[in-house]
Each structure stands twice: as structure tokens, then as C-alpha cells.
Scaffold this motif. Structure first.
Motif, PDB file in Angstrom:
ATOM      1  N   GLY A  90      -7.800  -2.923  -2.330  1.00  0.00           N
ATOM      2  CA  GLY A  90      -6.806  -2.202  -1.539  1.00  0.00           C
ATOM      3  C   GLY A  90      -6.768  -0.726  -1.843  1.00  0.00           C
ATOM      4  O   GLY A  90      -7.709  -0.168  -2.424  1.00  0.00           O
ATOM      5  N   VAL A  91      -5.657  -0.105  -1.465  1.00  0.00           N
ATOM      6  CA  VAL A  91      -5.470   1.339  -1.661  1.00  0.00           C
ATOM      7  C   VAL A  91      -4.312   1.539  -2.641  1.00  0.00           C
ATOM      8  O   VAL A  91      -3.264   0.903  -2.505  1.00  0.00           O
ATOM      9  CB  VAL A  91      -5.155   2.038  -0.315  1.00  0.00           C
ATOM     10  CG1 VAL A  91      -4.932   3.532  -0.518  1.00  0.00           C
ATOM     11  CG2 VAL A  91      -6.285   1.795   0.682  1.00  0.00           C
ATOM     12  N   PHE A  92      -4.529   2.405  -3.609  1.00  0.00           N
ATOM     13  CA  PHE A  92      -3.524   2.638  -4.654  1.00  0.00           C
ATOM     14  C   PHE A  92      -3.422   4.148  -4.900  1.00  0.00           C
ATOM     15  O   PHE A  92      -4.434   4.840  -4.876  1.00  0.00           O
ATOM     16  CB  PHE A  92      -3.932   1.932  -5.962  1.00  0.00           C
ATOM     17  CG  PHE A  92      -4.280   0.480  -5.768  1.00  0.00           C
ATOM     18  CD1 PHE A  92      -3.294  -0.490  -5.804  1.00  0.00           C
ATOM     19  CD2 PHE A  92      -5.588   0.093  -5.513  1.00  0.00           C
ATOM     20  CE1 PHE A  92      -3.605  -1.826  -5.594  1.00  0.00           C
ATOM     21  CE2 PHE A  92      -5.920  -1.238  -5.309  1.00  0.00           C
ATOM     22  CZ  PHE A  92      -4.927  -2.197  -5.352  1.00  0.00           C
ATOM     23  N   TYR A  93      -2.237   4.595  -5.186  1.00  0.00           N
ATOM     24  CA  TYR A  93      -2.073   6.021  -5.491  1.00  0.00           C
ATOM     25  C   TYR A  93      -1.496   6.174  -6.888  1.00  0.00           C
ATOM     26  O   TYR A  93      -0.375   5.763  -7.172  1.00  0.00           O
ATOM     27  CB  TYR A  93      -1.155   6.699  -4.470  1.00  0.00           C
ATOM     28  CG  TYR A  93      -0.972   8.164  -4.745  1.00  0.00           C
ATOM     29  CD1 TYR A  93      -2.079   9.003  -4.888  1.00  0.00           C
ATOM     30  CD2 TYR A  93       0.303   8.725  -4.877  1.00  0.00           C
ATOM     31  CE1 TYR A  93      -1.921  10.359  -5.154  1.00  0.00           C
ATOM     32  CE2 TYR A  93       0.468  10.079  -5.138  1.00  0.00           C
ATOM     33  CZ  TYR A  93      -0.652  10.885  -5.271  1.00  0.00           C
ATOM     34  OH  TYR A  93      -0.506  12.220  -5.544  1.00  0.00           O
ATOM     35  N   LEU A  94      -2.323   6.741  -7.775  1.00  0.00           N
ATOM     36  CA  LEU A  94      -1.883   7.070  -9.131  1.00  0.00           C
ATOM     37  C   LEU A  94      -2.122   8.570  -9.281  1.00  0.00           C
ATOM     38  O   LEU A  94      -3.272   8.987  -9.498  1.00  0.00           O
ATOM     39  CB  LEU A  94      -2.658   6.269 -10.173  1.00  0.00           C
ATOM     40  CG  LEU A  94      -2.385   4.753 -10.148  1.00  0.00           C
ATOM     41  CD1 LEU A  94      -3.447   4.026  -9.361  1.00  0.00           C
ATOM     42  CD2 LEU A  94      -2.313   4.218 -11.561  1.00  0.00           C
ATOM     43  N   PRO A  95      -1.088   9.363  -9.091  1.00  0.00           N
ATOM     44  CA  PRO A  95      -1.266  10.818  -9.007  1.00  0.00           C
ATOM     45  C   PRO A  95      -2.160  11.380 -10.104  1.00  0.00           C
ATOM     46  O   PRO A  95      -2.011  10.975 -11.251  1.00  0.00           O
ATOM     47  CB  PRO A  95       0.161  11.350  -9.142  1.00  0.00           C
ATOM     48  CG  PRO A  95       1.039  10.211  -8.737  1.00  0.00           C
ATOM     49  CD  PRO A  95       0.304   8.959  -9.129  1.00  0.00           C
ATOM     50  N   PRO A 108       0.823  -1.217   0.000  1.00  0.00           N
ATOM     51  CA  PRO A 108       0.000   0.000   0.000  1.00  0.00           C
ATOM     52  C   PRO A 108       0.855   1.264   0.000  1.00  0.00           C
ATOM     53  O   PRO A 108       1.996   1.243   0.480  1.00  0.00           O
ATOM     54  CB  PRO A 108      -0.815  -0.118   1.296  1.00  0.00           C
ATOM     55  CG  PRO A 108      -0.089  -1.098   2.144  1.00  0.00           C
ATOM     56  CD  PRO A 108       0.702  -1.987   1.243  1.00  0.00           C
ATOM     57  N   PRO A 109       0.320   2.371  -0.532  1.00  0.00           N
ATOM     58  CA  PRO A 109       1.087   3.624  -0.553  1.00  0.00           C
ATOM     59  C   PRO A 109       1.140   4.248   0.840  1.00  0.00           C
ATOM     60  O   PRO A 109       0.382   3.851   1.735  1.00  0.00           O
ATOM     61  CB  PRO A 109       0.280   4.499  -1.514  1.00  0.00           C
ATOM     62  CG  PRO A 109      -1.122   4.016  -1.371  1.00  0.00           C
ATOM     63  CD  PRO A 109      -1.033   2.538  -1.105  1.00  0.00           C
ATOM     64  N   LYS A 110       1.988   5.261   0.964  1.00  0.00           N
ATOM     65  CA  LYS A 110       2.144   5.926   2.273  1.00  0.00           C
ATOM     66  C   LYS A 110       0.855   6.654   2.681  1.00  0.00           C
ATOM     67  O   LYS A 110       0.695   7.029   3.842  1.00  0.00           O
ATOM     68  CB  LYS A 110       3.315   6.908   2.224  1.00  0.00           C
ATOM     69  CG  LYS A 110       3.096   8.025   1.221  1.00  0.00           C
ATOM     70  CD  LYS A 110       4.226   9.020   1.198  1.00  0.00           C
ATOM     71  CE  LYS A 110       3.843  10.132   0.230  1.00  0.00           C
ATOM     72  NZ  LYS A 110       4.763  11.141  -0.026  1.00  0.00           N
ATOM     73  N   HIS A 111      -0.047   6.831   1.729  1.00  0.00           N
ATOM     74  CA  HIS A 111      -1.320   7.519   2.036  1.00  0.00           C
ATOM     75  C   HIS A 111      -2.219   6.686   2.938  1.00  0.00           C
ATOM     76  O   HIS A 111      -3.169   7.202   3.502  1.00  0.00           O
ATOM     77  CB  HIS A 111      -2.067   7.853   0.738  1.00  0.00           C
ATOM     78  CG  HIS A 111      -1.277   8.728  -0.173  1.00  0.00           C
ATOM     79  ND1 HIS A 111      -0.245   8.252  -0.943  1.00  0.00           N
ATOM     80  CD2 HIS A 111      -1.351  10.057  -0.413  1.00  0.00           C
ATOM     81  CE1 HIS A 111       0.285   9.239  -1.620  1.00  0.00           C
ATOM     82  NE2 HIS A 111      -0.361  10.347  -1.320  1.00  0.00           N
ATOM     83  N   LEU A 112      -1.957   5.395   3.008  1.00  0.00           N
ATOM     84  CA  LEU A 112      -2.719   4.549   3.936  1.00  0.00           C
ATOM     85  C   LEU A 112      -2.035   4.669   5.296  1.00  0.00           C
ATOM     86  O   LEU A 112      -1.029   4.005   5.565  1.00  0.00           O
ATOM     87  CB  LEU A 112      -2.736   3.098   3.443  1.00  0.00           C
ATOM     88  CG  LEU A 112      -3.490   2.106   4.333  1.00  0.00           C
ATOM     89  CD1 LEU A 112      -4.956   2.476   4.470  1.00  0.00           C
ATOM     90  CD2 LEU A 112      -3.365   0.685   3.784  1.00  0.00           C
TER      91      LEU A 112
END
Ligand SMILES: [Fe+2]
Length: 401
Positions: A363-368, A108-112
Motif C-alpha cells: 500500500g501507500v504510507f506516509y512517514l514524513p 491510506p494517507p491523504k497523499h493517495l
């Protein structure tokens, strides 16, 4: 028998399965008519097994002799098997590298920022259990099958932009309820009771609510209990399209006062004046909007002009992530893939109806600039889940300082 040719043969067979699995996942993401999709699915599964079996039988003499040799080279008299094996190995390298790259998304990205889970045994909590038919009851009893469980996941998400007005906002996210009749309504009442105990400020349902017309009477008593201070908003999914009395489904949902994001966008003003913009997207299966959507570039410009609105995309499929990014959404909520339903230790899921394969299964994903949350959903038409518990989520948003 020597290990070297045996390794090559095993790699060929794995690559064969990988190729057809790649097609299987993507065929389900095309939005083709259901009958055609199902026919293609059956064809893919049949070819996946028949083709290698046919090759092994047709060339068994050459292959048996090959297995006695201590080298990696394909058999000299392999004929069509050699062509088939080379094709498999080339596709195995190309697709395998892509698949290996996709595993990095399991982290998971740091945003989680934090995750807290709570588990409930729905099946055992209700007198007489929750399956409504023999087959489901049998499948429910298979070792490790988690379909009768519920995991409440509380996740703290750091949104990508500084929006102090939404700090602490609690979004309740559920997806893929799949009213099929395989489970009694009591199952859903229990699940939603536990979900509502999380006290979400706003509830989002990201599609696949119902599969069969005979469950239309469940809409009011089950979904009617969903209440939150800023309401309930939903999109529909590919399974909702199967309901013949589709207008009746829409009327039932409208009668509950739930906001239909498949028809129009929604603006919600929070108590401190901050606005939430909600955009629905039901592609590739449905396009029900009454008015054309604003040009994504216009939407983007309003954001870059210092908008303090939180922009949320609600889609059934995670495949719409590119659209959400074009719309400069801060957050996207999706379902559809059910987390893959079966998750292997270390490698995660391998089957997911998405053009990305199992990359965004849950899950959680970060795609700017977009943070995406994909729910594992609450049910499915195939009542089988291993290491992939049904999920209801509470997402508490945090703004960067
Ligand atoms: Fe679904």
C-alpha cells in the motif's frame, strides 16, 4: 463446560500463536543465511504447536476440572500450564496492542489522491493455462486462490514537497517477479504486456526477479521487453541471491541496459530540466556498491537548501524506510512482503517478512518526509494468494500547488 475458563483458554492459545508469529515475521527480516532462517522458521512453527499441545496433554486432568468452574481464574493445580498461560497473556497484551496500532496503517494517507484498478485473468487468457507443473496447477485451482490473476493499479500520489517539474510523471512499479519455473514464461509476457500498456515514463523493479538458475534464460526475453522513455532501473532482493550464477544474472541485466541501482545511484534529467535522484538499497541481504554512499546528512542538507530534485529510494524491503527518511527521500518504492499473500476481511494480512510485521505489507504510507509505496508483487515461491492479487502499478505523481 463454562464459557469463562473457555474464553481464557482460547485467549491463551491465540496469544501463543501471536507470539510465535511475531518471531516468524521478524526472523525473515534479519538477513541471516537462508539455511539458518529456514531452520529457525521450522523451529518456530514446531514450538508454536508442540508447546501448547504438550501443556494441554500434561495438565489435562486439571484443565478439564477447571473448565467446569464458572470463573476466569487459572486452575489452582495448573502447575507449569499456569506459568505458560500467564506468559502468553502478558505477551498477548503487549504484542496485541502493537498489532492493533499497526492496523491504522491499513488506512491510506491523504497523499493517495485516486486509485483505479483493472483486473486480468492471466491463467485463463493463455491457452493451456500458465502453471508449469502439477503442484502449481493444483494450487491454482484452490477456491479463492488469486495467484493466476493480475491487478493493474493506477494510483495518483501527491508528493510531499512542491516540485512542479515532476507533476504528471508516471512511474511504473513492479516487484517480486520470482522466476521459479512454477509458471510458464507466457505468464510473464502477458503480465508485462498489460503493464506496458499503461505507458510508464520510468520503470522501477524492486527486486526478487529470479529464484533458480534454470530461469536465467528468461531474463533477456522477458525483462528485455521492459522499455520506457526514462529507462528501467532495478534493485535485487533476497531471492536473487539464491542464483548460483550470480555474475551471469548481473551480466544479463546489464546487457539489457537496465540501470543497476544496487551498484550506484542514478540521476535522470527530465525534459524540462528537473532531475530525479534514484538511490538503491538492497539491505539486509546485499551491499554491492562500488563507491561509498554520500553521508545521509549531506544528502539532507542539499535538499533543505532548496533542491528541486525529486529524490526516490528504491529498496527491496520496506524495512529500509528509516534510511529513506534519513536520506530525505520524497518517495520510496519497495516490495518483498507480497502484501502478506493472505488478507483477512477487516484485519488485513498477518504474515509478512518484516521487522514491522504486517504493518507495511503493501500500500501507500506516509512517514514524513517520505511517501512509501509497497507493491504486492507479481508472484512468489508459494503460489497461494487470497484477497491479495498480484499487482503491477502505475504511480502518477502530483505536486502540491
Ligand atoms: Fe519476494
Amino acid at each position: 463446560m463454562h464459557a469463562k475458563p473457555l474464553i481464557v483458554l482460547v485467549l491463551v492459545l491465540i496469544a501463543n500463536c501471536g507470539f510465535w508469529l511475531h518471531l516468524f515475521n521478524r526472523i525473515n527480516a534479519t538477513g541471516l543465511p537462508r539455511k539458518l532462517t529456514k531452520s529457525l522458521e521450522k523451529l518456530i512453527v514446531a514450538v508454536c504447536f508442540v508447546l501448547p499441545s504438550g501443556m494441554l496433554i500434561a495438565h489435562r486432568a486439571a484443565l478439564l476440572a477447571w473448565l467446569q468452574q464458572a470463573n476466569f481464574w487459572l486452575p489452582e493445580s495448573g502447575g507449569w500450564f499456569n506459568i505458560y498461560a500467564i506468559c502468553c497473556l502478558i505477551s498477548g497484551v503487549l504484542l496485541g496492542l502493537g498489532w492493533l496500532e499497526s492496523r491504522r496503517w491499513l488506512i491510506p494517507p491523504k497523499h493517495l489522491l485516486a486509485v483505479h484498478t483493472q483486473q486480468h485473468d492471466v491463467h485463463r487468457s493463455i491457452a493451456g493455462g500458465t502453471p508449469a507443473d502439477r503442484t502449481t496447477r493444483f494450487l491454482q485451482c484452490l477456491p479463492g486462490n488469486e495467484i493466476g490473476q493480475l491487478q493493474l493499479t493506477r494510483k495518483e500520489l501527491l508528493i510531499p514537497r512542491r516540485l512542479p517539474g515532476v507533476d504528471g510523471l508516471k512511474l511504473g512499479h513492479i516487484s517480486d517477479l520470482h522466476f521459479t519455473g512454477q509458471y510458464r514464461p507466457e505468464h510473464y509476457h502477458f503480465v508485462l504486456d498489460r503493464f506496458l500498456e499503461l505507458e510508464p515514463d520510468l520503470i522501477i523493479v524492486s527486486g526478487d526477479i529470479i529464484d533458480h538458475d534454470h530461469c536465467l534464460s528468461w531474463i533477456e526475453p522477458v525483462l528485455g521487453r521492459l522499455q520506457a522513455p526514462y529507462g528501467v532501473s532495478f534493485v535485487l532482493g533476497n531471492h536473487d541471491c539464491r542464483v548460483r550464477a550470480f555474475d551471469e544474472l548481473l551480466e544479463s541485466l546489464a546487457a539489457l541496459g537496465h540501470f543497476d541501482l544496487g551498484q550506484q545511484d542514478q540521476w535522470i534529467r527530465l525534459q524540462d530540466g528537473t532531475q530525479i535522484e534514484l538511490f538503491g538499497n538492497e539491505l539486509p541481504w546485499l551491499q554491492r556498491r562500488e563507491s561509498p554512499r554520500p553521508n545521509p546528512s549531506l544528502a539532507a542538507s542539499s535538499q533543505t537548501n532548496g533542491s528541486t530534485n525529486l529524490r526516490i529510494a528504491v529498496c527491496h524491503s520496506p524495512d529500509q524506510i528509516d534510511w529513506a527518511r534519513k536520506m530525505k527521500c520524497d518517495l520510496m518504492l519497495a516490495g518483498h512482503t507480497h502484501g502478506g499473500q493472505v488478507r483477512f476481511p477487516g484485519i488485513g494480512p498477518i504474515v509478512a517478512p518484516s521487522r514491522f510485521g504486517s504493518r507495511f505489507a503493501s500500500g501507500v504510507f506516509y512517514l514524513p518526509p517520505t511517501l512509501m509505496h509497497v507493491s504486492r508483487g507479481l508472484a512468489g515461491t508459494h503460489p497461494l494468494r487470497w484477497r491479495c492479487m498480484p499487482e503491477a502499478s502505475l504511480l502518477t505523481l502530483r505536486s502540491p500547488p
